[in-house]
Design a protein around this motif. Structure first.
Motif, mmCIF file in Angstrom:
data_model
loop_
_atom_site.group_PDB
_atom_site.id
_atom_site.type_symbol
_atom_site.label_atom_id
_atom_site.label_comp_id
_atom_site.label_asym_id
_atom_site.label_seq_id
_atom_site.Cartn_x
_atom_site.Cartn_y
_atom_site.Cartn_z
ATOM 1 N N LEU A 85 13.495 3.529 3.885
ATOM 2 C CA LEU A 85 13.881 2.582 2.840
ATOM 3 C C LEU A 85 12.735 2.360 1.861
ATOM 4 C CD1 LEU A 85 15.813 -0.064 4.963
ATOM 5 C CD2 LEU A 85 16.793 1.358 3.167
ATOM 6 N N THR A 86 11.534 2.216 2.390
ATOM 7 C CA THR A 86 10.365 2.016 1.530
ATOM 8 C C THR A 86 10.091 3.250 0.688
ATOM 9 O OG1 THR A 86 9.396 0.501 3.152
ATOM 10 C CG2 THR A 86 7.913 1.438 1.510
ATOM 11 N N ILE A 87 10.168 4.424 1.314
ATOM 12 C CA ILE A 87 9.963 5.665 0.569
ATOM 13 C C ILE A 87 11.034 5.818 -0.503
ATOM 14 C CG2 ILE A 87 9.960 8.182 0.733
ATOM 15 C CD1 ILE A 87 8.760 7.901 3.509
ATOM 16 N N GLY A 88 12.281 5.531 -0.140
ATOM 17 C CA GLY A 88 13.366 5.649 -1.105
ATOM 18 C C GLY A 88 13.186 4.740 -2.298
ATOM 19 N N ALA A 89 12.753 3.507 -2.047
ATOM 20 C CA ALA A 89 12.512 2.572 -3.149
ATOM 21 C C ALA A 89 11.389 3.062 -4.044
ATOM 22 C CB ALA A 89 12.180 1.189 -2.595
ATOM 23 N N VAL A 106 0.830 -1.207 0.000
ATOM 24 C CA VAL A 106 0.000 0.000 0.000
ATOM 25 C C VAL A 106 0.863 1.255 0.000
ATOM 26 C CG1 VAL A 106 -1.632 1.354 1.369
ATOM 27 C CG2 VAL A 106 -1.990 -1.098 1.071
ATOM 28 N N VAL A 107 1.847 1.312 0.894
ATOM 29 C CA VAL A 107 2.676 2.516 1.002
ATOM 30 C C VAL A 107 3.480 2.748 -0.272
ATOM 31 C CG1 VAL A 107 4.630 3.554 2.222
ATOM 32 C CG2 VAL A 107 2.816 2.431 3.512
ATOM 33 N N SER A 108 4.137 1.724 -0.777
ATOM 34 C CA SER A 108 4.965 1.899 -1.975
ATOM 35 C C SER A 108 4.116 2.239 -3.193
ATOM 36 C CB SER A 108 5.789 0.639 -2.239
ATOM 37 O OG SER A 108 4.961 -0.505 -2.359
#
Length: 222
Positions: free
Chosen positions: A137-141, A51-53
């Protein structure tokens, strides 16, 4: 699509190298509701990352300049994330356990016997996307995927691969438990011990590499 996949790989590995979910999952699987709690934990982890990504990729990739370039704000966000990665690298390195000392574990782990599937899933969400380690890390990806030149289908594939790779820390142990038979407990205990002992040094290296990479890409884009 290659750019989108390549940009998220290191972040996915960083999320996957997470001792807390592995340790917690091993503890959950040893409780009377182990199977249900373990499956709920893994589901909460996977769904929250997805969901976030996905949201970040949709909003980050939806605003582009007239020439088809990613929105400028994605580069500023990537720059900020790069600086944060460097700070996290320093924190991880300074927080590594000294020789002869056992790594500290959160006190709430002693309460896993009282976990329900709902609580297990909620805890997975907190560890996957709310923790100060995994959220950047998730935001960066996701930002790397959004700022790539991949089309919608390519970005969807990249997000799917990110979620699968980043979920290895829960999917693989759960698979070992469900399919490993009598040797599963010993195998999982060995993984838990190794991850707890070496996680800080590994994560410090990953954060350092990601920080330099993110800052360099942001400067190039701006």
């Amino acid at each position: 699509m290659g750019e989108a996949i390549g940009g998220m790989l290191s972040s996915a590995v960083g999320v996957a190298i997470s001792p807390l979910p592995i340790i917690l999952l091993v503890l959950l699987l040893a409780t009377p509701r182990g199977r249900a709690d373990g499956i709920a934990f893994a589901a909460g982890w996977v769904v929250s990352l997805a969901v976030v990504s996905t949201l970040i990729v949709v909003f980050g990739g939806g605003e582009r300049t007239g020439g088809g370039a990613p929105a400028t704000w994605t580069y500023y966000l990537k720059l900020a994330i790069g600086v944060l990665f460097l700070l996290l690298a320093v924190k991880q390195w300074r927080g590594r356990p000294r020789p002869g000392h056992e790594p500290k574990q959160p006190g709430w782990m002693a309460t896993v016997d009282s976990f329900t599937p709902v609580k297990a899933a909620g805890t997975a969400v907190a560890l996957a996307v709310v923790s100060p380690k995994n959220l950047p890390l998730t935001i960066g990806a996701a930002v790397s995927i959004a700022s790539s030149d991949a089309g919608g289908a390519g970005q969807a594939v990249a997000v799917t691969l990110f979620v699968v790779l980043a979920s290895a820390c829960v999917l693989v142990p759960l698979g070992v438990y469900l399919l490993g038979g009598d040797k599963a407990s010993a195998t999982l205990d060995g993984w838990k011990t190794w991850m707890a002992a070496h996680n800080n040094a590994i994560m410090a290296t990953i954060f350092l590499v990601l920080g330099v990479k993110s800052i360099g890409e942001a400067i190039a884009g701006l």
